[in-house]
Design a protein around this motif. Sequence first.
Motif: not given
Length: 203
Positions: A37-41, A130-131, A152-153
Amino acid sequence: MRATDRDRCRYRIVAVSLALILLFQGAAALNATFVVGENGTWYRGDVMVEGISEYKFSEPGFLGEPVPLAATNITVTNASGPVPFEEKNAGTITFPEGDYTVGYDAPLNDRHLTVILDTASDVTVVLPDAFSISNPLLGYTSNGASVNQTPQGTIITWEEERMVEVRFYDAFQEQMLVIFGTFWVALVVIFLVPYFLTRRKQE
């Protein structure tokens, strides 16, 4: 903070799409796809299974033993669409024996994803942009990983593995590592330079 239903739906679509792509590219192998997920949780998993009537959601415990995983938003699908299932205790679901894709959401702790599968599969892990995993002091992938950076990642793949592991980080963690390293280098310089100057004078 939990992602919104819209975000989770979007990630489920991405995960299913990747699973279908991998299925058509290599139909002889089972596939498992995990989209962080986008927030890494949390992450979304989609795991292909064959000839089973029961699936246990588990993760490695402190000593590597399997412990029940708190899976949510569980789905069981086959070529005909969604299949009804029953939830049992200790993270286990049952359904008519057959070949399926089992989907679920699960929490992530400390941005560290470890997955254990019952059967060796071609595994894909997708990280948002983001990661990163490129810094060996902060990031890690288990043996056999192939890493592909995209706008995209990051897409990480393994062939025929039962266990995969990924540790990832964001820009803030990398920045803190640089600050921490600079601080210790400065301390070393502060204490060593006077020492060498004193020795030089004594000689």
